[in-house]
Design a protein around this motif. Structure first.
Motif, PDB file in Angstrom:
ATOM      1  N   HIS A  14     -24.189  41.168   8.688  1.00 22.05           N
ATOM      2  CA  HIS A  14     -23.087  41.245   9.650  1.00 22.05           C
ATOM      3  C   HIS A  14     -23.554  41.842  10.968  1.00 22.05           C
ATOM      4  O   HIS A  14     -23.094  41.445  12.037  1.00 22.05           O
ATOM      5  N   HIS A  17     -25.298  39.139  12.711  1.00 21.73           N
ATOM      6  CA  HIS A  17     -24.293  38.163  13.142  1.00 21.73           C
ATOM      7  C   HIS A  17     -23.565  38.659  14.378  1.00 21.73           C
ATOM      8  O   HIS A  17     -23.338  37.906  15.331  1.00 21.73           O
ATOM      9  N   ASP A  18     -23.193  39.958  14.412  1.00 17.03           N
ATOM     10  CA  ASP A  18     -22.474  40.524  15.549  1.00 17.03           C
ATOM     11  C   ASP A  18     -23.328  40.477  16.813  1.00 17.03           C
ATOM     12  O   ASP A  18     -22.827  40.194  17.906  1.00 17.03           O
ATOM     13  N   ALA A  21     -23.488  36.888  17.990  1.00 19.71           N
ATOM     14  CA  ALA A  21     -22.195  36.491  18.541  1.00 19.71           C
ATOM     15  C   ALA A  21     -21.989  37.077  19.930  1.00 19.71           C
ATOM     16  O   ALA A  21     -21.481  36.406  20.831  1.00 19.71           O
ATOM     17  N   ALA A  78     -12.747  36.602  17.530  1.00 18.76           N
ATOM     18  CA  ALA A  78     -13.422  36.774  16.237  1.00 18.76           C
ATOM     19  C   ALA A  78     -13.869  38.217  16.014  1.00 18.76           C
ATOM     20  O   ALA A  78     -14.087  38.630  14.869  1.00 18.76           O
ATOM     21  N   ASP A  91     -12.414  34.822  12.460  1.00 18.88           N
ATOM     22  CA  ASP A  91     -13.619  33.997  12.617  1.00 18.88           C
ATOM     23  C   ASP A  91     -13.303  32.501  12.640  1.00 18.88           C
ATOM     24  O   ASP A  91     -13.943  31.729  13.368  1.00 18.88           O
ATOM     25  N   GLN A  94     -12.951  30.097  15.792  1.00 19.62           N
ATOM     26  CA  GLN A  94     -14.098  29.430  16.420  1.00 19.62           C
ATOM     27  C   GLN A  94     -14.215  27.980  15.934  1.00 19.62           C
ATOM     28  O   GLN A  94     -14.559  27.083  16.707  1.00 19.62           O
ATOM     29  N   ASN A 156     -24.070  27.775  15.415  1.00 17.96           N
ATOM     30  CA  ASN A 156     -22.651  28.063  15.604  1.00 17.96           C
ATOM     31  C   ASN A 156     -21.940  26.828  16.151  1.00 17.96           C
ATOM     32  O   ASN A 156     -22.280  26.329  17.228  1.00 17.96           O
ATOM     33  N   THR A 254     -16.600  30.277   8.245  1.00 21.85           N
ATOM     34  CA  THR A 254     -17.343  29.646   9.340  1.00 21.85           C
ATOM     35  C   THR A 254     -18.593  29.051   8.709  1.00 21.85           C
ATOM     36  O   THR A 254     -18.805  29.178   7.499  1.00 21.85           O
ATOM     37  N   ARG A 257     -20.273  32.095   7.064  1.00 23.11           N
ATOM     38  CA  ARG A 257     -19.561  32.935   6.089  1.00 23.11           C
ATOM     39  C   ARG A 257     -19.078  32.074   4.929  1.00 23.11           C
ATOM     40  O   ARG A 257     -18.022  31.459   4.996  1.00 23.11           O
TER      41      ARG A 257
END
Length: 312
Positions: A14, A17-18, A21, A78, A91, A94, A156, A254, A257
């Motif tokens: 995560h 991922h953050d 993002a 998100a 999420d 998106q 993405n 997503t 995820r």
């Protein structure tokens, strides 16, 4: 019956991922700003020069600006935490934006083909010099914006949908440059609608991929790289205590995820906590499914309708 959750490795993934993002969000903001500024410049230039072509292209840029802004907003949304109504958070927004952007491209490509047909039926004079100047300016802006978006998270769907809008404009600028050169050299105006249709076909193919992949996620279908039919046999073969696996559901919030829920029937002498840990470990290692909800059963499924004897 037992139930247990184990989120091994989620903090690290995560965190990564953050960071990705946030970087993508920044890239989208810059690309949207560039597109918006160029759109305003085209409107001013169109009004001052009396060029309908410039104003029409500004209208096209407006759709791109809206698409990029929505994609940026999706990343911002998100980041909001999950709540009691949206237990998975925001999420999925998106994916909705990616789907909407893909559909918008279908309409834009349809409009381009329609306009090309109109040009064939009713040829209009084209000022090659002005067309060349607009194409060069647009190409510079679109190359910068596309490089920004292409350097972001390529997995993405939201970023891919936004990049497609910019790619459509970039190809449009290249096509306009070629067409302007041909028109200035030979005066042959049909090159403009011909190249427009070719570019629309290229963008349409990519748009279809974004729409189909986002629709796949929105329909709660199994991720394409996960064969849900293999999960049950694999768990039975790998874990001694597991006798049978059913009610398997695999889906994605997503593209990154992914979730799975299942019922596992274990031996009468099997320990539920150990079985759950083993199942989660096997799901993560063999299928890349790190968020699993496992229901342990002994003998028969709890969801099976009760027999008259059991009901009594």
């Amino acid at each position: 019956m037992g139930e247990h959750h184990h989120h091994h490795g989620h903090d690290h993934s995560h965190g990564h991922h953050d960071h990705a993002a946030h970087a993508s969000e920044t890239r989208l903001a810059i690309a949207a700003a560039l597109t918006g500024v160029f759109m305003l410049a085209e409107v001013v230039g169109g009004v001052l020069s009396g060029s309908l072509a410039l104003i029409a292209d500004a209208g096209h840029m407006l759709t791109d600006f809206a698409a990029l802004s929505m994609s940026w907003f999706a990343f911002r949304l998100a980041r909001r935490p999950a709540d009691w109504q949206r237990t998975y958070g925001y999420d999925r927004f998106q994916i909705l934006v990616a789907f909407a952007n893909g559909l918008t491209l279908f309409f834009i490509c349809g409009w381009i083909v329609y306009e090309a047909w109109q040009r064939f039926a009713d040829p209009r004079p084209i000022e090659g010099g002005l067309m060349m100047a607009v194409a060069v300016a647009g190409l510079v802006v679109n190359i910068v914006a596309f490089c920004l978006l292409h350097g972001g998270d390529r997995d993405n769907l939201n970023m891919r949908g936004a990049a497609l809008h910019v790619l459509g404009d970039l190809l449009g600028s290249v096509g306009a440059l070629i067409a302007a050169g041909v028109i200035m050299a030979t005066g042959w105006t049909p090159i403009d609608p011909i190249l427009s249709v070719v570019i629309a076909a290229i963008v349409l193919r990519s748009a279809w991929r974004v729409v189909s992949e986002s629709a796949h996620i929105l329909l709660e279908a199994s991720p394409k790289e996960v064969d849900s039919r293999r999960i049950g046999p694999a768990l039975v073969a790998a874990i001694d205590a597991v006798e049978e696996v059913h009610h398997i559901h695999v889906w994605a919030i997503t593209e990154k995820r992914r979730m799975v829920t299942l019922h596992a029937c274990i031996r009468a002498d099997g320990e539920a906590p150990e079985a759950i840990r083993a199942i989660k470990r096997e799901l993560a290692e063999s299928f890349g499914l790190e968020h699993a909800t496992v229901e342990i059963e002994y003998g028969c499924c709890a969801d099976r309708p009760a027999s008259p004897q059991e009901a009594a």
